[in-house]
Write a protein that holds these residues in place. Structure first.
Motif, PDB file in Angstrom:
ATOM      1  N   LEU A   1      17.730  -5.669  -5.659  1.00 28.75           N
ATOM      2  CA  LEU A   1      17.637  -6.712  -4.863  1.00 28.75           C
ATOM      3  C   LEU A   1      17.074  -6.498  -3.672  1.00 28.75           C
ATOM      4  N   ALA A   2      16.111  -7.438  -3.265  1.00 26.67           N
ATOM      5  CA  ALA A   2      15.327  -7.090  -1.943  1.00 26.67           C
ATOM      6  C   ALA A   2      16.671  -7.473  -0.825  1.00 26.67           C
ATOM      7  N   PRO A   3      16.755  -6.307   0.200  1.00 17.24           N
ATOM      8  CA  PRO A   3      17.620  -6.523   1.098  1.00 17.24           C
ATOM      9  C   PRO A   3      17.161  -7.610   2.288  1.00 17.24           C
ATOM     10  N   ARG A   4      15.898  -7.704   2.287  1.00 15.84           N
ATOM     11  CA  ARG A   4      15.585  -8.628   3.459  1.00 15.84           C
ATOM     12  C   ARG A   4      14.125  -8.943   2.911  1.00 15.84           C
ATOM     13  N   GLU A   5      13.583 -10.118   3.539  1.00 14.17           N
ATOM     14  CA  GLU A   5      11.912 -10.218   3.425  1.00 14.17           C
ATOM     15  C   GLU A   5      10.956  -8.927   3.598  1.00 14.17           C
ATOM     16  N   MET A   6      10.219  -8.752   2.435  1.00 12.09           N
ATOM     17  CA  MET A   6       9.538  -7.637   2.197  1.00 12.09           C
ATOM     18  C   MET A   6       8.244  -7.690   1.634  1.00 12.09           C
ATOM     19  N   THR A   7       7.357  -7.000   1.695  1.00 10.53           N
ATOM     20  CA  THR A   7       6.050  -7.045   0.954  1.00 10.53           C
ATOM     21  C   THR A   7       5.841  -5.830   0.386  1.00 10.53           C
ATOM     22  N   ILE A   8       5.496  -5.764  -1.096  1.00 10.68           N
ATOM     23  CA  ILE A   8       5.266  -4.287  -1.604  1.00 10.68           C
ATOM     24  C   ILE A   8       3.810  -4.534  -2.015  1.00 10.68           C
ATOM     25  N   PRO A   9       2.980  -3.734  -1.662  1.00 10.98           N
ATOM     26  CA  PRO A   9       1.541  -3.747  -1.820  1.00 10.98           C
ATOM     27  C   PRO A   9       1.177  -3.135  -3.212  1.00 10.98           C
TER      28      PRO A   9
ATOM     29  N   LYS B   1       2.962  -8.073  -3.248  1.00  9.60           N
ATOM     30  CA  LYS B   1       3.760  -8.951  -3.853  1.00  9.60           C
ATOM     31  C   LYS B   1       4.900  -9.288  -2.449  1.00  9.60           C
ATOM     32  N   LYS B   2       4.999 -10.462  -2.135  1.00 13.55           N
ATOM     33  CA  LYS B   2       6.261 -10.686  -1.357  1.00 13.55           C
ATOM     34  C   LYS B   2       7.281 -11.268  -1.729  1.00 13.55           C
ATOM     35  N   PHE B   3       8.488 -10.519  -1.211  1.00 13.93           N
ATOM     36  CA  PHE B   3       9.823 -10.951  -1.788  1.00 13.93           C
ATOM     37  C   PHE B   3      10.590 -11.398  -0.450  1.00 13.93           C
ATOM     38  N   ALA B   4      11.421 -12.567  -0.922  1.00  9.56           N
ATOM     39  CA  ALA B   4      12.511 -13.061  -0.044  1.00  9.56           C
ATOM     40  C   ALA B   4      13.978 -12.137  -0.172  1.00  9.56           C
ATOM     41  N   ALA B   5      14.726 -12.115   0.922  1.00 10.68           N
ATOM     42  CA  ALA B   5      16.031 -11.464   0.795  1.00 10.68           C
ATOM     43  C   ALA B   5      16.709 -12.185  -0.414  1.00 10.68           C
TER      44      ALA B   5
ATOM     45  N   ILE C   1      13.829  -7.480  -7.744  1.00  9.65           N
ATOM     46  CA  ILE C   1      12.337  -6.557  -7.835  1.00  9.65           C
ATOM     47  C   ILE C   1      12.766  -5.583  -8.975  1.00  9.65           C
ATOM     48  N   TYR C   2      11.702  -5.973 -10.038  1.00  3.11           N
ATOM     49  CA  TYR C   2      11.705  -5.072 -11.093  1.00  3.11           C
ATOM     50  C   TYR C   2      10.737  -3.935 -11.243  1.00  3.11           C
ATOM     51  N   ALA C   3      11.106  -2.800 -12.062  1.00  2.76           N
ATOM     52  CA  ALA C   3       9.934  -1.794 -12.237  1.00  2.76           C
ATOM     53  C   ALA C   3       8.762  -2.627 -13.085  1.00  2.76           C
TER      54      ALA C   3
ATOM     55  N   ARG D   1       8.064  11.317 -24.917  1.00  2.00           N
ATOM     56  CA  ARG D   1       7.347  11.236 -23.383  1.00  2.00           C
ATOM     57  C   ARG D   1       8.043   9.961 -22.870  1.00  2.00           C
ATOM     58  N   ILE D   2       8.146   9.722 -21.582  1.00  2.00           N
ATOM     59  CA  ILE D   2       8.266   8.731 -20.938  1.00  2.00           C
ATOM     60  C   ILE D   2       7.102   8.326 -19.994  1.00  2.00           C
ATOM     61  N   ASP D   3       6.697   7.043 -19.639  1.00  2.00           N
ATOM     62  CA  ASP D   3       6.091   6.660 -18.581  1.00  2.00           C
ATOM     63  C   ASP D   3       6.594   5.310 -17.793  1.00  2.00           C
ATOM     64  N   TYR D   4       6.533   5.378 -16.788  1.00  2.00           N
ATOM     65  CA  TYR D   4       7.101   4.416 -15.959  1.00  2.00           C
ATOM     66  C   TYR D   4       6.303   4.236 -14.547  1.00  2.00           C
ATOM     67  N   LEU D   5       6.459   2.797 -13.978  1.00  2.00           N
ATOM     68  CA  LEU D   5       5.971   2.563 -12.653  1.00  2.00           C
ATOM     69  C   LEU D   5       6.924   1.766 -11.850  1.00  2.00           C
ATOM     70  N   LEU D   6       7.474   2.257 -10.668  1.00  2.00           N
ATOM     71  CA  LEU D   6       8.360   1.839  -9.960  1.00  2.00           C
ATOM     72  C   LEU D   6       7.747   1.002  -8.828  1.00  2.00           C
ATOM     73  N   PRO D   7       8.459   0.061  -8.403  1.00  2.00           N
ATOM     74  CA  PRO D   7       7.924  -0.844  -7.224  1.00  2.00           C
ATOM     75  C   PRO D   7       7.386  -0.010  -6.078  1.00  2.00           C
ATOM     76  N   GLY D   8       5.972  -0.067  -5.812  1.00  2.00           N
ATOM     77  CA  GLY D   8       5.398   0.650  -4.727  1.00  2.00           C
ATOM     78  C   GLY D   8       5.058   2.173  -4.944  1.00  2.00           C
ATOM     79  N   GLY D   9       5.313   2.496  -6.134  1.00  2.00           N
ATOM     80  CA  GLY D   9       5.002   3.881  -6.653  1.00  2.00           C
ATOM     81  C   GLY D   9       3.696   3.734  -7.311  1.00  2.00           C
ATOM     82  N   THR D  10       3.288   4.888  -7.693  1.00  2.00           N
ATOM     83  CA  THR D  10       2.232   5.314  -8.892  1.00  2.00           C
ATOM     84  C   THR D  10       2.684   5.532 -10.235  1.00  2.00           C
ATOM     85  N   PRO D  11       1.986   5.603 -11.130  1.00  2.00           N
ATOM     86  CA  PRO D  11       2.567   5.869 -12.500  1.00  2.00           C
ATOM     87  C   PRO D  11       3.020   7.014 -12.769  1.00  2.00           C
ATOM     88  N   ASP D  12       4.163   7.315 -13.324  1.00  2.00           N
ATOM     89  CA  ASP D  12       4.666   8.619 -13.555  1.00  2.00           C
ATOM     90  C   ASP D  12       4.860   8.843 -14.750  1.00  2.00           C
ATOM     91  N   GLU D  13       5.078   9.915 -15.446  1.00  2.00           N
ATOM     92  CA  GLU D  13       5.416  10.384 -16.793  1.00  2.00           C
ATOM     93  C   GLU D  13       6.176  11.739 -16.996  1.00  2.00           C
TER      94      GLU D  13
END
Length: 612
Positions: free
Chosen positions: A257-265, A278-282, A286-288, A393-405
């Motif tokens: 959950l966004a703790p406050r107003e924020m933007t994730i590029p 992406k702008k998120f309100a408090a 927020i999902y991966a 194998r796994i691959d995933y992308l977290l908010p604000g991150g880059t693809p990981d595996e």
């Protein structure tokens, strides 16, 4: 051959708060140092010529973008006043550099991602020698996770500095964890500009000569553990079902959950796959962007089903619902609930991909230590011999991150066979029609307790029945010699570890660091094997049965058609004498003749008397 027990990845996704929050990369700190560092903040709005100018970096580890905290202001932080990051870890061993830059006339430097030297937005000040350093590990007078760049004293040191995270001597972005191990940083921190001295943000008449910045890395802590029936090796009579388990400790950040107003590029929307700032309100969820488990099932395996479970931190296991908490594809085709994820085709790989939905991420992300387990139920052809390896194998992308595996270790399944050559006593003439059963011990062989297709043993009674009765569809494992004299047993269970206590499980006394190492070297003569006893239960016509069970050691190589492991020699039946002699026969013939003649004479005499 050795297999690691688990593949463990701690990958750091470095996020410059500059980018995350649209301003200077100065975030909240943590209670790692004992007290708020002293800081030179002058009430004189005019730059002096006596103060030392410096930039101090505090490099923090967080678990998701929701933990970024408030926008920083360049001031040093009191741990007690940083509740958003209380208890978070500082990161040792992260490499940084700073250079001094001169902006192009008319350019206000704010964002090094879009404003670059190549574009002519600034030039590097050659009078300033580039500085590099690494965040401390808390020893030798260093402060854990911190480093300070002293750029000089007096007005000559005033200006704009570019701070960049740089690779280590091996060309990789890394940090050092609490165990002293070097870990990978998947995405380095975005660079940022710092003014020295810097205007105090909440009192613009003051100057800060030693600016403190708090860039952060999202650290994804995952563990991939591939097992087969709970272990790192397994063997069963081929043709019977068994399970591979892909168990993953999930990274933090799948849901928050966004703790406050924020933007994730460059946030990739999990519904559309479209990236945007992406702008998120408090309070917004927020999902991966995605989390996937992929497995390529071996071409020698028949896939019977795939199921997905959530394993909570208390060990409880809950089956997830296809189409609700996850979706699954088989070779690119979506398998909808309640259909089985099934492919009983030999000779081709089966690509199974499990993707968490947002509902699944929320369900799993709300527990701090949840594991996701995908269970693949499979079997092989009943005559399969050899080794089957499997990895996922796994691959995933977290908010604000880059693809990981990440990829798991590789457990293995084993089965083997052997050949019998049935010959006459001269060892050159082969015999057809001999029937054989096998037993798992000499005692069983002598008691007519033979192996069946389900891998269990049953006693074969004289009337052809079994004790206990064979289950439906189960038959005895037997072989009959063909015209070439050969008979084959295939797909047999093998021993792959030392079972010193006889409980059927790998010996727990093996040292922890080698818990899953196979005691038997499968490439050696004493490798993975099992002993069986061959019993001839029907001899070819005209030949004697083999009286004693024959021991054979089955390995991964004994199924080779070029080898004959059990040569079985049969003796011809001997010619026994007739049960009676010729003299006795003649006497019986004469006696029978006398009886016939006597009977006829009596009849004639009786008829003569009646006619007188």
């Amino acid at each position: 051959m050795k297999n690691k027990r688990k593949w463990i990845s701690k990958a750091a996704l470095s996020l410059g708060v500059l980018t995350m929050l649209g301003g200077v990369g100065l975030g909240a700190g943590s209670s790692v140092y004992a007290a708020k560092p002293d800081q030179n903040i002058s009430g004189n709005s005019t730059s002096d010529n006596t103060s030392k100018r410096s930039i101090t970096i505090w490099k923090y580890e967080i678990n998701s973008s929701a933990e970024l905290g408030e926008r920083g202001d360049g001031e040093s932080l009191d741990p007690a006043s940083a509740p958003d990051l209380t208890g978070k870890k500082l990161m040792a061993g992260v490499n940084f550099e700073i250079v001094k830059v001169t902006p192009k006339e008319g350019v206000s430097l704010t964002d090094p991602l879009s404003q670059t030297e190549a574009n002519g937005d600034y030039t590097i000040d050659s009078k300033f020698t580039k500085q590099t350093d690494v965040t401390g590990d808390g020893t030798g007078g260093t402060t854990l996770g911190a480093l300070t760049f002293d750029v000089g004293t007096g007005k000559a040191a005033d200006g704009i500095y570019l701070v960049r995270e740089i690779p280590d001597s091996n060309g990789e972005y890394t940090y050092t964890d609490e165990n002293g191990d070097t870990k990978k940083i998947t995405k380095p921190m975005d660079p940022f500009f710092v003014h020295l001295p810097q205007t105090k943000r909440d009192d613009t008449g003051k100057l800060i000569y030693d600016v403190h910045v708090y860039p952060k890395n999202i650290v994804t802590d995952t563990e991939l553990d591939k097992t087969i029936e709970g272990g790192k090796g397994y063997s069963i009579k081929a043709g019977n079902s068994f399970k591979w388990e892909a168990t993953t400790k999930l990274p933090d950040g799948l849901y928050a959950l966004a703790p406050r107003e924020m933007t994730i590029p460059n946030y990739v929307d999990p519904d559309t796959g479209v990236a945007s700032d992406k702008k998120f309100a408090a309070g917004d969820e927020i999902y991966a962007s995605y989390f996937r488990v992929s497995d390529s099932i071996d071409e020698n395996l028949l896939l019977e089903d795939a199921e997905v479970y959530a394993i909570a931190s208390d060990g409880s296991k809950v089956k997830l619902t296809n189409g609700t908490e996850y979706t699954v594809t088989l070779d690119g085709t979506t398998i909808s609930n309640p259909n089985k994820v099934e492919d009983l085709t030999e000779g081709s790989k089966k690509n199974v991909v499990v993707s968490l939905t947002k509902a699944g991420m929320k369900k799993l992300g709300e527990d701090a230590d949840t594991h996701l387990q995908v269970v693949y139920k499979v079997n092989t052809n009943k005559d399969f011999n050899g080794t089957i390896s499997n990895q996922y194998r796994i691959d995933y992308l977290l908010p604000g991150g880059t693809p990981d595996e990440g990829t798991s270790d590789v457990p293995e399944s084993y089965s083997g066979g052997f050949d019998i050559l049935k010959t006459e006593e001269d060892k050159t003439s082969t015999l057809e029609g001999a029937e054989f059963h096998i037993a798992t011990s000499e005692a069983d062989a002598n008691a007519k307790k033979y192996l069946a297709s389900d891998g269990k043993s049953y006693t074969l009674n004289d009337d052809g029945t079994s004790t206990p009765a064979l289950p439906t569809g189960v038959t005895y494992v037997k072989a009959t010699s063909g015209s070439d004299g050969k008979a084959e047993f295939n797909g047999l269970e093998l021993d792959w570890f030392t079972d010193s206590n006889g409980n059927g499980k790998q010996d727990p006394t093996i040292p922890a660091e080698a818990t899953w190492d196979k005691v038997y070297d499968k490439d050696a003569g004493t490798g993975i094997h099992r002993k069986y006893w061959v019993v001839e239960t029907k001899a070819p016509d005209g030949y004697e049965l083999l009286r004693d069970p024959q021991e054979v050691t089955v390995t991964l190589s004994t199924a080779d058609d070029a080898l004959v492991e059990v040569p079985v020699i049969n003796k011809k039946k001997t010619d026994l004498p007739f049960t009676g002699g010729a003299g006795m026969t003649l006497m019986i013939v004469i006696a029978l003749g006398a009886i016939v003649v006597g009977t006829a004479t009596m009849a004639i005499e009786k008829k003569r008397r009646q006619s007188v």
